[in-house]
Scaffold this active site. Structure first.
Site, PDB file in Angstrom:
ATOM      1  N   GLU A 290      -7.329   8.117   5.605  1.00 24.24           N
ATOM      2  CA  GLU A 290      -7.180   7.941   4.168  1.00 24.24           C
ATOM      3  C   GLU A 290      -8.500   7.684   3.464  1.00 24.24           C
ATOM      4  OE1 GLU A 290      -2.682   6.176   3.996  1.00 24.24           O
ATOM      5  OE2 GLU A 290      -4.305   4.714   3.935  1.00 24.24           O
TER       6      GLU A 290
ATOM      7  N   CYS B 237       0.849  -1.187   0.000  1.00 21.07           N
ATOM      8  CA  CYS B 237       0.000   0.000   0.000  1.00 21.07           C
ATOM      9  C   CYS B 237       0.888   1.242   0.000  1.00 21.07           C
ATOM     10  CB  CYS B 237      -0.953   0.010   1.187  1.00 21.07           C
ATOM     11  SG  CYS B 237      -0.160  -0.226   2.781  1.00 21.07           S
TER      12      CYS B 237
END
Length: 176
Positions: A114, A65
């Protein structure tokens, strides 16, 4: 130091901020992505984050990620980071699954806040882990991932747990 893209709740760009500053408090919603690598044996690659990571060092997580650069398409960032973290060159467009927003605090160190785009990549290329990013990794049968998370919950990143639960409920058919 790299910048990340600040976004509103609809994923519209509203600015940029230094990557470290974005993670020091929970005020900065920023664009991110997570990717799951699946091979032809229907195995998912799971990584252990490097101990040098600011947030959740040494925790088990999805394949990889990161964040797109301010001038970068998310799919390109997915391809770039596969090579940087795992030595895997992706020649096909990664498959977008969904996106979600989350906010999690890691001890007294910082936050993830996020708007995360979740992708899958199908490849049989074996990973070559970059030790600055990844401490270890392994492939696990896709049917055993949830049990692994359940048995190791306190050692898994919060986004990995959230993403896999959503994938099982809403997107599993796109993985096989």
């Amino acid at each position: 130091m790299e910048n990340v893209v600040l976004v509103d709740e609809n994923d519209n760009r509203v600015g940029c901020i230094n990557k470290i500053d974005a993670h020091l408090n929970g005020d900065h919603l920023h664009r991110a992505f997570s990717c799951f690598i699946i091979n032809s044996k229907n195995e998912v690659y799971i990584q252990q984050r490097a101990q040098s990571k600011l947030l959740w060092p040494g925790y088990w997580s999805n394949s990889y990620c990161s964040h797109p650069r301010p001038d970068e398409e998310i799919s390109h960032a997915v391809m770039r980071r596969a090579e940087e973290e795992l030595g895997i060159v992706i020649n096909e467009e990664p498959k977008f699954l969904y996106k979600f927003q989350y906010k999690e605090k890691y001890k007294d160190v910082g936050y993830e806040h996020e708007l995360c785009h979740v992708f899958v990549v199908f490849t049989d290329t074996p990973p070559t882990e970059n030790p600055k990013e990844v401490s270890a990794g392994f492939f696990i049968n896709i049917k055993d991932v949830q049990e692994y998370i359940h048995n190791n919950e306190e050692f898994c990143t919060p986004w990995f747990k959230k993403e896999w639960a959503d994938i099982l409920q809403n997107h599993f058919d796109k993985l096989c």
